[in-house]
Design a protein around this motif. Structure first.
Motif, PDB file in Angstrom:
ATOM      1  N   LYS A  79      68.970  96.042  73.950  1.00 57.95           N
ATOM      2  CA  LYS A  79      68.924  95.562  75.330  1.00 57.95           C
ATOM      3  C   LYS A  79      68.903  96.710  76.314  1.00 57.95           C
ATOM      4  O   LYS A  79      68.341  96.607  77.406  1.00 57.95           O
ATOM      5  CB  LYS A  79      70.133  94.663  75.611  1.00 57.95           C
ATOM      6  CG  LYS A  79      70.045  93.280  75.001  1.00 57.95           C
ATOM      7  CD  LYS A  79      71.341  92.506  75.200  1.00 57.95           C
ATOM      8  CE  LYS A  79      71.721  92.398  76.660  1.00 57.95           C
ATOM      9  NZ  LYS A  79      72.963  91.576  76.844  1.00 57.95           N
ATOM     10  N   TYR A  80      69.538  97.823  75.951  1.00 57.04           N
ATOM     11  CA  TYR A  80      69.622  98.969  76.855  1.00 57.04           C
ATOM     12  C   TYR A  80      68.734 100.134  76.401  1.00 57.04           C
ATOM     13  O   TYR A  80      68.868 101.248  76.899  1.00 57.04           O
ATOM     14  CB  TYR A  80      71.076  99.430  76.965  1.00 57.04           C
ATOM     15  CG  TYR A  80      71.972  98.374  77.583  1.00 57.04           C
ATOM     16  CD1 TYR A  80      72.004  98.182  78.958  1.00 57.04           C
ATOM     17  CD2 TYR A  80      72.756  97.554  76.781  1.00 57.04           C
ATOM     18  CE1 TYR A  80      72.808  97.208  79.524  1.00 57.04           C
ATOM     19  CE2 TYR A  80      73.569  96.570  77.335  1.00 57.04           C
ATOM     20  CZ  TYR A  80      73.586  96.410  78.718  1.00 57.04           C
ATOM     21  OH  TYR A  80      74.389  95.428  79.279  1.00 57.04           O
ATOM     22  N   GLY A  81      67.851  99.871  75.452  1.00 54.46           N
ATOM     23  CA  GLY A  81      66.881 100.888  75.055  1.00 54.46           C
ATOM     24  C   GLY A  81      67.396 101.963  74.129  1.00 54.46           C
ATOM     25  O   GLY A  81      66.747 102.998  73.964  1.00 54.46           O
ATOM     26  N   HIS A  82      68.548 101.746  73.494  1.00 53.94           N
ATOM     27  CA  HIS A  82      69.103 102.763  72.604  1.00 53.94           C
ATOM     28  C   HIS A  82      68.517 102.686  71.193  1.00 53.94           C
ATOM     29  O   HIS A  82      68.523 103.671  70.463  1.00 53.94           O
ATOM     30  CB  HIS A  82      70.625 102.657  72.551  1.00 53.94           C
ATOM     31  CG  HIS A  82      71.270 102.991  73.858  1.00 53.94           C
ATOM     32  ND1 HIS A  82      71.402 104.286  74.316  1.00 53.94           N
ATOM     33  CD2 HIS A  82      71.789 102.196  74.827  1.00 53.94           C
ATOM     34  CE1 HIS A  82      71.987 104.275  75.502  1.00 53.94           C
ATOM     35  NE2 HIS A  82      72.226 103.027  75.832  1.00 53.94           N
ATOM     36  N   VAL A  83      68.023 101.511  70.818  1.00 55.07           N
ATOM     37  CA  VAL A  83      67.296 101.366  69.557  1.00 55.07           C
ATOM     38  C   VAL A  83      66.075 100.493  69.831  1.00 55.07           C
ATOM     39  O   VAL A  83      66.013  99.776  70.836  1.00 55.07           O
ATOM     40  CB  VAL A  83      68.154 100.732  68.440  1.00 55.07           C
ATOM     41  CG1 VAL A  83      69.417 101.552  68.195  1.00 55.07           C
ATOM     42  CG2 VAL A  83      68.516  99.293  68.759  1.00 55.07           C
TER      43      VAL A  83
END
Length: 211
Positions: A79-83
């Motif tokens: 959701k936050y672009g970390h994976v």
């Protein structure tokens, strides 16, 4: 990365900004994102995926979790672009990759203070637990790895500029190997993912003890 190398014997150079790591860094300031990261399983997943793409099932096997739990936490990180989905796989067995950048959260501001503190504690707990896990299996490691592993505590009298110079020096030491994270073909035979944790901080003002 800026070229701040200094000839041997010369003093620290005053930099125009803070030390520059050999990889891109993104600042996280949203308290919701900080809280999302401050979870032991999620941080463990980020660390695990730094070695390469894995499915939720593979992550679960490595972490001792259930595939469903790992899948849930991977979606929260996404959701936050970390994976992000790495492509390939089939059905629910799709591999995930981690972002190719570091993060910093020192500038979270007053609104994110509690979330920042929670993430600080989660990260430090993970790091020390990872070191303890290595120490427990250390006797089973080859002699070359036991000899190379590092645990040290150094006290040196430095100015803030000198400490920044030391920090940059550490980044510069690792810079020649940074490309291997994304390019498996560049890794020599016998190379393993090495975790290097370092803390450099000043003692309490006025000579007070930090203990």
């Amino acid at each position: 990365m800026a070229d701040d190398t200094v000839p041997a014997g010369s003093g620290p150079v005053r930099r125009d900004g803070p030390p520059t790591p050999p990889f891109p860094v993104r600042t996280v300031s949203d308290p919701r994102e900080l809280r999302a990261l401050a979870h032991p399983v999620r941080f463990a997943l980020l660390d695990l995926l730094a070695e390469g793409p894995l499915t939720a099932t593979q992550c679960a096997e490595r972490l001792g979790e259930t595939p469903a739990n790992c899948s849930y936490h991977l979606r929260q990180l996404a959701k936050y672009g970390h994976v992000f989905p790495a492509g390939g796989g089939h059905g629910r067995e799709r591999p995930w990759s981690a972002r190719e950048e570091g993060i910093t959260w020192d500038d979270a501001g007053p609104a994110g203070e509690a979330a920042r503190a929670a993430l600080d504690e989660a990260v430090d707990a993970f790091r020390f637990d990872a070191w303890r896990r290595f120490w427990r299996r250390r006797s089973a490691e080859p002699e070359e790895w036991r000899r190379a592993a590092l645990s040290t505590d150094v006290v040196a009298w430095l100015t803030a500029d000198e400490l920044e110079h030391v920090t940059q020096g550490l980044y510069d030491l690792f810079a020649p190997y940074e490309h291997r994270a994304a390019d498996a073909s560049a890794r020599p035979a016998g190379a393993r993912a090495v975790r290097f944790f370092a803390y450099g901080y000043p003692g309490a003002p006025g000579g007070r003890s930090d203990r």
